[in-house]
Design a protein around this motif. Structure first.
Motif, short mmCIF file in Angstrom:
data_model
loop_
_atom_site.label_atom_id
_atom_site.label_comp_id
_atom_site.label_asym_id
_atom_site.label_seq_id
_atom_site.Cartn_x
_atom_site.Cartn_y
_atom_site.Cartn_z
N MET A 82 0.84 -1.19 0.00
CA MET A 82 0.00 0.00 0.00
C MET A 82 0.89 1.26 0.00
N ALA A 83 0.61 2.18 -0.88
CA ALA A 83 1.42 3.39 -1.02
C ALA A 83 1.18 4.34 0.15
N LYS A 84 2.26 4.95 0.61
CA LYS A 84 2.19 5.92 1.70
C LYS A 84 1.62 7.23 1.15
N ARG A 85 0.64 7.80 1.85
CA ARG A 85 0.03 9.05 1.44
C ARG A 85 1.05 10.18 1.51
N LYS A 86 1.04 11.02 0.48
CA LYS A 86 1.93 12.17 0.45
C LYS A 86 1.51 13.15 1.53
N LYS A 87 2.47 13.55 2.37
CA LYS A 87 2.23 14.54 3.42
C LYS A 87 3.07 15.76 3.07
N THR A 88 2.39 16.82 2.65
CA THR A 88 3.06 18.01 2.13
C THR A 88 3.30 19.05 3.22
N VAL A 89 4.55 19.54 3.25
CA VAL A 89 4.97 20.59 4.19
C VAL A 89 5.39 21.79 3.35
N ILE A 90 5.04 22.99 3.83
CA ILE A 90 5.45 24.21 3.12
C ILE A 90 6.06 25.19 4.12
N THR A 91 7.04 25.94 3.64
CA THR A 91 7.64 27.01 4.43
C THR A 91 7.98 28.17 3.52
N TYR A 92 8.28 29.30 4.14
CA TYR A 92 8.56 30.55 3.42
C TYR A 92 9.77 31.23 4.01
N GLY A 93 10.51 31.94 3.17
CA GLY A 93 11.63 32.71 3.67
C GLY A 93 12.43 33.35 2.56
N THR A 94 13.36 34.19 2.95
CA THR A 94 14.24 34.84 1.99
C THR A 94 15.41 33.93 1.64
N PHE A 95 15.95 33.23 2.63
CA PHE A 95 17.06 32.29 2.45
C PHE A 95 18.26 32.95 1.78
N ASP A 96 18.59 34.15 2.30
CA ASP A 96 19.75 34.89 1.83
C ASP A 96 20.97 34.39 2.60
N LEU A 97 22.14 34.47 2.01
CA LEU A 97 23.38 34.05 2.66
C LEU A 97 23.19 32.65 3.26
N PHE A 98 22.86 31.70 2.41
CA PHE A 98 22.50 30.35 2.84
C PHE A 98 23.52 29.80 3.83
N HIS A 99 23.02 29.29 4.97
CA HIS A 99 23.88 28.81 6.04
C HIS A 99 23.29 27.55 6.68
N ILE A 100 24.00 27.01 7.66
CA ILE A 100 23.62 25.74 8.29
C ILE A 100 22.24 25.82 8.95
N GLY A 101 21.84 26.98 9.41
CA GLY A 101 20.50 27.13 9.99
C GLY A 101 19.42 26.84 8.96
N HIS A 102 19.63 27.33 7.73
CA HIS A 102 18.67 27.05 6.66
C HIS A 102 18.63 25.55 6.37
N LEU A 103 19.80 24.94 6.27
CA LEU A 103 19.86 23.50 5.98
C LEU A 103 19.19 22.70 7.10
N ASN A 104 19.47 23.06 8.35
CA ASN A 104 18.83 22.37 9.48
C ASN A 104 17.31 22.50 9.41
N LEU A 105 16.83 23.69 9.04
CA LEU A 105 15.39 23.91 8.90
C LEU A 105 14.81 22.96 7.86
N PHE A 106 15.44 22.88 6.69
CA PHE A 106 14.93 22.01 5.63
C PHE A 106 14.93 20.55 6.05
#
Length: 155
Positions: free
Chosen positions: A1-25
């Protein structure tokens, strides 16, 4: 049985990409199995009184390249969040805890999660650090003149 897609969304500028952004994702992807990231356009940031250092086209390309992100879309206005939640059948709207309480109106349509920030890192902190290194052209020329003089004295 296929697992139902569970969609997550977020918003941001994501300027000067850093480890905090990666941790968030990473944390967002753990909440579901399909992650949409809306990246604020330069024009929208201007309306918010923000100025990104990295242009929108580059920021969204960086976000698209992160393996935890399934889709990156432009964020062009405040009203878009409700529209996107409906359009993409979002199960979880998640954003940093600095926005706590601002998106409760979305609870009618999906779960709302406020996540803690990564301690010790933020784009604002990086901007402040870069400003400390900001020296004028004249100061830079003078520094090179001093270096040249030191070299001559060593010869």
């Amino acid at each position: 049985m296929a697992k139902r897609k569970k969609t997550v969304i977020t918003y941001g500028t994501f300027d000067l990409f850093h480890i905090g952004h990666l941790n968030l994702f990473k944390r967002l992807k753990e909440l579901g199995n399909y992650l949409i990231v809306a990246v604020s356009t330069d024009e929208f940031n201007q309306l918010k009184g923000k100025k990104a250092i990295i242009p929108f086209e580059q920021r969204i390309e960086i976000v698209r390249s992160i393996r935890h992100v399934d889709m990156a879309i432009p964020e062009v206005n405040w009203e878009q969040k409700l529209y996107d939640v409906k359009k993409y059948s979002v199960d979880i709207f998640a954003i940093g805890e600095d926005w706590k309480g601002k998106f409760e109106f979305l609870r009618e349509y999906c779960e709302v999660v406020y996540l803690p920030r990564t301690k010790g890192i933020s784009s604002t902190d990086i901007r402040k650090l870069l400003a400390d290194f900001n020296i004028s052209k004249d100061e830079l020329i003078k520094a090179f003149e001093i270096i040249d003089q030191l070299k001559k004295n060593l010869e």
